[in-house]
Motif scaffolding. Structure first.
Motif, PDB file in Angstrom:
ATOM      1  N   VAL A 502       0.856  -1.185   0.000  1.00  0.00           N
ATOM      2  CA  VAL A 502       0.000   0.000   0.000  1.00  0.00           C
ATOM      3  C   VAL A 502       0.891   1.234   0.000  1.00  0.00           C
ATOM      4  O   VAL A 502       1.970   1.233   0.617  1.00  0.00           O
ATOM      5  N   GLY A 503       0.479   2.268  -0.713  1.00  0.00           N
ATOM      6  CA  GLY A 503       1.310   3.463  -0.772  1.00  0.00           C
ATOM      7  C   GLY A 503       0.573   4.654  -1.351  1.00  0.00           C
ATOM      8  O   GLY A 503      -0.563   4.547  -1.825  1.00  0.00           O
ATOM      9  N   VAL A 504       1.244   5.808  -1.297  1.00  0.00           N
ATOM     10  CA  VAL A 504       0.671   7.039  -1.821  1.00  0.00           C
ATOM     11  C   VAL A 504       1.783   7.882  -2.420  1.00  0.00           C
ATOM     12  O   VAL A 504       2.908   7.899  -1.911  1.00  0.00           O
ATOM     13  N   THR A 505       1.503   8.549  -3.524  1.00  0.00           N
ATOM     14  CA  THR A 505       2.420   9.524  -4.110  1.00  0.00           C
ATOM     15  C   THR A 505       1.714  10.863  -4.179  1.00  0.00           C
ATOM     16  O   THR A 505       0.495  10.932  -4.385  1.00  0.00           O
ATOM     17  N   GLN A 506       2.494  11.930  -3.995  1.00  0.00           N
ATOM     18  CA  GLN A 506       1.904  13.264  -3.920  1.00  0.00           C
ATOM     19  C   GLN A 506       2.793  14.276  -4.627  1.00  0.00           C
ATOM     20  O   GLN A 506       4.003  14.326  -4.392  1.00  0.00           O
ATOM     21  N   GLU A 507       2.194  15.067  -5.503  1.00  0.00           N
ATOM     22  CA  GLU A 507       2.883  16.226  -6.063  1.00  0.00           C
ATOM     23  C   GLU A 507       2.655  17.376  -5.085  1.00  0.00           C
ATOM     24  O   GLU A 507       1.549  17.902  -4.968  1.00  0.00           O
ATOM     25  N   ILE A 508       3.713  17.771  -4.366  1.00  0.00           N
ATOM     26  CA  ILE A 508       3.591  18.787  -3.325  1.00  0.00           C
ATOM     27  C   ILE A 508       3.484  20.173  -3.932  1.00  0.00           C
ATOM     28  O   ILE A 508       2.585  20.948  -3.599  1.00  0.00           O
ATOM     29  N   THR A 509       4.418  20.503  -4.780  1.00  0.00           N
ATOM     30  CA  THR A 509       4.354  21.717  -5.587  1.00  0.00           C
ATOM     31  C   THR A 509       4.880  21.352  -6.968  1.00  0.00           C
ATOM     32  O   THR A 509       5.330  20.228  -7.202  1.00  0.00           O
ATOM     33  N   GLY A 511       7.109  20.395  -9.640  1.00  0.00           N
ATOM     34  CA  GLY A 511       8.476  19.878  -9.672  1.00  0.00           C
ATOM     35  C   GLY A 511       8.879  19.085  -8.455  1.00  0.00           C
ATOM     36  O   GLY A 511       9.893  18.390  -8.473  1.00  0.00           O
ATOM     37  N   LEU A 512       8.096  19.172  -7.344  1.00  0.00           N
ATOM     38  CA  LEU A 512       8.436  18.460  -6.115  1.00  0.00           C
ATOM     39  C   LEU A 512       7.432  17.336  -5.885  1.00  0.00           C
ATOM     40  O   LEU A 512       6.235  17.575  -5.732  1.00  0.00           O
ATOM     41  N   ASN A 513       7.931  16.105  -5.856  1.00  0.00           N
ATOM     42  CA  ASN A 513       7.091  14.933  -5.679  1.00  0.00           C
ATOM     43  C   ASN A 513       7.644  14.067  -4.548  1.00  0.00           C
ATOM     44  O   ASN A 513       8.860  13.995  -4.331  1.00  0.00           O
ATOM     45  N   ALA A 514       6.741  13.402  -3.832  1.00  0.00           N
ATOM     46  CA  ALA A 514       7.147  12.513  -2.746  1.00  0.00           C
ATOM     47  C   ALA A 514       6.216  11.317  -2.715  1.00  0.00           C
ATOM     48  O   ALA A 514       5.073  11.364  -3.195  1.00  0.00           O
ATOM     49  N   GLY A 515       6.718  10.230  -2.152  1.00  0.00           N
ATOM     50  CA  GLY A 515       5.907   9.023  -2.037  1.00  0.00           C
ATOM     51  C   GLY A 515       6.356   8.169  -0.883  1.00  0.00           C
ATOM     52  O   GLY A 515       7.509   8.228  -0.442  1.00  0.00           O
ATOM     53  N   ILE A 516       5.419   7.383  -0.357  1.00  0.00           N
ATOM     54  CA  ILE A 516       5.735   6.434   0.704  1.00  0.00           C
ATOM     55  C   ILE A 516       5.000   5.144   0.414  1.00  0.00           C
ATOM     56  O   ILE A 516       3.861   5.159  -0.069  1.00  0.00           O
ATOM     57  N   ASP A 517       5.673   4.007   0.659  1.00  0.00           N
ATOM     58  CA  ASP A 517       5.109   2.723   0.286  1.00  0.00           C
ATOM     59  C   ASP A 517       5.485   1.689   1.339  1.00  0.00           C
ATOM     60  O   ASP A 517       6.647   1.598   1.756  1.00  0.00           O
ATOM     61  N   GLY A 518       4.509   0.907   1.800  1.00  0.00           N
ATOM     62  CA  GLY A 518       4.750  -0.143   2.778  1.00  0.00           C
ATOM     63  C   GLY A 518       4.389  -1.500   2.202  1.00  0.00           C
ATOM     64  O   GLY A 518       3.493  -1.621   1.359  1.00  0.00           O
ATOM     65  N   TYR A 519       5.060  -2.558   2.682  1.00  0.00           N
ATOM     66  CA  TYR A 519       4.832  -3.890   2.132  1.00  0.00           C
ATOM     67  C   TYR A 519       5.018  -4.944   3.216  1.00  0.00           C
ATOM     68  O   TYR A 519       5.711  -4.745   4.215  1.00  0.00           O
ATOM     69  N   TYR A 520       4.374  -6.094   2.990  1.00  0.00           N
ATOM     70  CA  TYR A 520       4.516  -7.239   3.880  1.00  0.00           C
ATOM     71  C   TYR A 520       4.438  -8.502   3.038  1.00  0.00           C
ATOM     72  O   TYR A 520       3.565  -8.638   2.166  1.00  0.00           O
ATOM     73  N   LYS A 521       5.362  -9.439   3.298  1.00  0.00           N
ATOM     74  CA  LYS A 521       5.400 -10.699   2.552  1.00  0.00           C
ATOM     75  C   LYS A 521       5.529 -11.860   3.528  1.00  0.00           C
ATOM     76  O   LYS A 521       6.416 -11.871   4.380  1.00  0.00           O
ATOM     77  N   SER A 522       4.635 -12.823   3.398  1.00  0.00           N
ATOM     78  CA  SER A 522       4.687 -14.052   4.185  1.00  0.00           C
ATOM     79  C   SER A 522       4.913 -15.212   3.228  1.00  0.00           C
ATOM     80  O   SER A 522       4.148 -15.391   2.268  1.00  0.00           O
ATOM     81  N   SER A 523       5.972 -16.003   3.477  1.00  0.00           N
ATOM     82  CA  SER A 523       6.398 -17.007   2.504  1.00  0.00           C
ATOM     83  C   SER A 523       6.513 -18.390   3.116  1.00  0.00           C
ATOM     84  O   SER A 523       6.818 -18.555   4.305  1.00  0.00           O
TER      85      SER A 523
END
Length: 706
Positions: A502-509, A511-523
């Motif tokens: 799950v994650g989100v990306t954002q254009e702040i202004t 030319g300026l972009n940021a994103g955060i993404d989390g993950y989980y894997k069970s194997s």
């Protein structure tokens, strides 16, 4: 839609500096010649087909991180940078010895694609077969992958190559610097009729082919010579189809670096003294591939069909006398693998809400392993009977067949919401016969302009790489100095996993972009690899259970001539209970792992990369850096290495000679502050000798464009 397509094509042509003169001049220009008009038509058609190709296999909710020509040029060493160093600038990528990459806490499990066609696997070695030089842009796709991506699922490294439509020029360059580095190279591209072409070739020699096992800035016995060739040919019979041929060849020779001061253990025919600084181990690697692709666009239907062939070999040659004296074993190992296959991907726009995609993949592989091992015969206590070695031959070969089928629907209930759901069915017939039906679903929601939220689930099925499964006959080495303390050898099996992202990306202004993404894997049956013998070749094994989780932060800023990026990642990777190839392990370590969770050897808690560049007229200056919190070490990976950070600088200037010709002069400093850091210390699960990161190096490049 038509207006958007035309606008997109125009922007892409402008980006690649192939707009006709009358499109940028305020005054009328002479009418283009027929040859110029035909070239422009081929360029436009190529760009249209590139856009259509992206609609066949899009990332559809997975996390995609892309760098283009400017970023590739701004990194340390620019296009001369080894390919693995380029990927290290991506989020969540940790470096390991022998050029290995670990993404999101996994050993390898990477899928490489060139122009959206799968590149079959090769035997892992020291050399970098892929080149930064021939890439126009590179993407790393991770997370909950849509159904078109199967088998290798930690990440997809998607390379879009330069072509004659983009690179209509020639360039010859010479790159020289520290560690006796010299690399002449040439690349050339253009358009002739309906054919556009691009090729590159280079030769590299340096004195630090493999990571140095000592802290010294002067490695011992570490020369490498590498020859590489790449070619791209695209023929457009009409405006709705094209045929593409990609070819590549690579031959590399490596000296295995020496660690002086080692203590002799055995005697060979009365000889018991040997200077470890004079060992002469070597490895030769060869690889080549050819990919032939046909792409067709027919209204709402787009498809791409490819056939491919790849050959890869690794030959390790020991220092027979020295290896016997220090280790009691000297193995000559020759591995090769030949892969052939076909891939078909298609998309059909059913209506404004639904786009259906499907395809198949078939790969046949044949791997051979030939070993000639010198050992000493031993008594019941494991002590050598005499000092005369004997040779044991152990040869094997194996066929492997891989089948994959997928079907999915991209559904847009309304403009801001996209739901992609489907699945794939994979079958492997190699060391075992296994299969799995794997559902996939991704949701992308854009509540307002500049914001995108995504979430996904994927079921993964990852068979062991045929070339990395150990095929030695354990019983042949009973009663010798190469006898395994553990005789158990359960078969290596496919990994099966549940993956959430799950994650989100954002254009702040602007030319300026940021994103955060989390993950989980069970194997279940976690696949891992390690170096368990003297030869620097990796072998596969399974943990019965494993889990990986983490979070990544990315950001970038572009304004006029200034560009910058910052990536930072946290991850946690562990496994328990070795369930295959147990004979590779030390008994005490194996017993501990069977009852305890242990960190995977490639687990690195924090990883970061950052860079900035500024372009002013014909000048460009750049700085970038890498951070690693340290890989695992010690008994059963219960310890970790020290954190490190390295910084690099580059400065270049383009000197215009004529409208077509120019000279670019570039200067790079790698590891500016001469940071001494260990990538490996020789301990840990499946780890051999220690390796240190590269010490400070100075490099210069002169490139002539024509």
């Amino acid at each position: 839609m038509k207006k958007f397509l035309i606008a997109s094509i125009t922007v892409m042509i402008a980006r690649n500096f192939v707009i006709a003169q009358d499109a940028v001049s305020p005054s009328p220009s002479p009418k283009p010649s027929p040859a110029t008009a035909e070239t422009e038509r081929i360029v436009v058609t190529t760009q249209e087909l590139d856009i259509s190709r992206e609609q066949i296999v899009p990332s559809l909710g997975a996390t995609r991180y892309t760098v283009g020509p400017d970023r590739l040029d701004s990194q340390a060493q620019g296009e001369n940078a080894p390919f693995n160093q380029t990927i290290l600038r991506f989020p969540g990528v940790a470096q390991d010895s022998f050029g290995q990459l670990h993404i999101r806490g996994e050993h390898a499990n990477l899928q490489y694609r060139i122009d959206d066609v799968l590149l079959p696997e090769s035997i892992p070695g020291f050399g970098q077969e892929l080149e930064t030089r021939f890439a126009d842009n590179i993407s790393l796709i991770t997370g909950a992958l849509p159904a078109q991506f199967g088998f290798r699922t930690t990440g997809v490294i998607d390379i879009h190559t330069k072509s004659g439509a983009v690179f209509q020029q020639g360039q010859a360059s010479v790159y020289v610097g520290s560690f006796n580095t010299i690399m002449p190279s040439v690349e050339y591209g253009g358009v002739t009729g309906n054919l556009n072409y691009y090729f590159s070739a280079n030769y590299l020699h340096n004195g630090i082919g493999i990571e140095n096992p000592t802290r010294s800035s002067d490695p011992i016995h570490d020369d490498t010579d590498q020859h590489k060739l790449f070619g791209y040919f695209s023929y457009i019979p009409d405006d709705t189809s094209r045929v593409i041929l990609l070819i590549s060849g690579n031959h590399s020779d490596f000296q295995i670096p020496n660690n002086p001061g080692q203590t002799p253990v055995f005697s060979v025919n009365g000889i018991s003294i040997f200077d470890s600084a004079r060992l002469d181990e070597n490895q030769t690697e060869q690889s080549s591939y050819a990919i032939l692709t046909y792409q067709k666009k027919m209204g709402d239907l787009n498809f791409q069909a490819s056939i491919f062939d790849r050959y890869s070999s690794v030959l390790f040659r020991p220092d027979e006398l020295g290896d016997l004296i220090f280790n009691g074993v000297a193995s000559r190992v020759d591995r090769d693998i030949l892969s052939n296959g076909l891939e078909l991907d298609a998309s059909y726009k059913l209506n404004d809400q639904h786009t259906i995609r499907g395809g198949l993949l078939f790969t046949e592989q044949h791997a051979t392993v030939s070993t000639a091992t010198l050992v000493f015969l031993t008594d019941a206590m494991g002590n050598p009977i005499n000092d005369t070695p004997v040779q044991i031959l152990d040869d094997h070969d194996k066929y492997g067949y891989f089948y994959g089928f997928y079907l999915q629907d991209e559904w847009k209930p309304f403009e801001q919401l996209t739901i992609n759901f489907g699945g794939r069915f994979d079958v492997v017939n190699a060391f075992s016969n296994e299969n799995q039906l794997s559902p996939r679903v991704n949701v992308v929601y854009t509540p307002f302009k500049g914001t995108a939220i995504h979430a996904g689930y994927a079921r993964y099925f990852t068979p062991p790489p045929l070339e990395a499964v150990e095929q030695s006959t354990i019983a042949k080495f009973n009663g010798t100095t190469n006898e395994s303390a553990i005789k158990e050898d359960s078969s290596v099996t496919a990994e099966r996993a549940h993956y959430f992202d799950v994650g989100v990306t954002q254009e702040i202004t602007k030319g300026l972009n940021a994103g955060i993404d989390g993950y989980y894997k069970s194997s279940h049956s976690v696949l891992d690899e390690g170096q368990f013998g003297q030869a620097l070749i990796l072998s596969s094994f399974n943990y019965k259970r494993g889990e990986i989780y983490g979070v990544e932060f990315t950001s970038s800023y572009d304004h006029e001539g200034f560009s910058a990026y910052l990536n930072f990642a946290y991850e946690w990777a562990r496994g328990t209970n070795v369930s295959s190839a147990q004979f590779l392990f030390d008994p005490a370590e194996l017993a501990y792992i069977q009852k305890n969770w242990v960190f995977l050897d490639h687990d690195q808690r924090f990883t970061g990369s950052a860079g900035a560049s500024y372009t002013w007229h014909d000048w460009k200056a750049a700085v970038d850096g890498l951070y690693g919190n340290g890989l695992r070490s010690g008994f059963a990976n219960t310890m970790k290495l020290h954190p490190y950070e390295t910084f690099n600088l580059s400065l270049q200037r383009r000197i215009k000679i004529t409208e077509k010709n120019s000279v670019t002069v570039r200067f790079d400093v790698v590891n500016l502050f001469d940071k001494i850091y260990e990538i490996r210390d020789g301990s840990g699960i499946g780890v051999g000798a220690p390796q240190f990161g590269q010490r400070r190096g100075f490099y210069g490049t002169v490139a002539y464009s024509f």
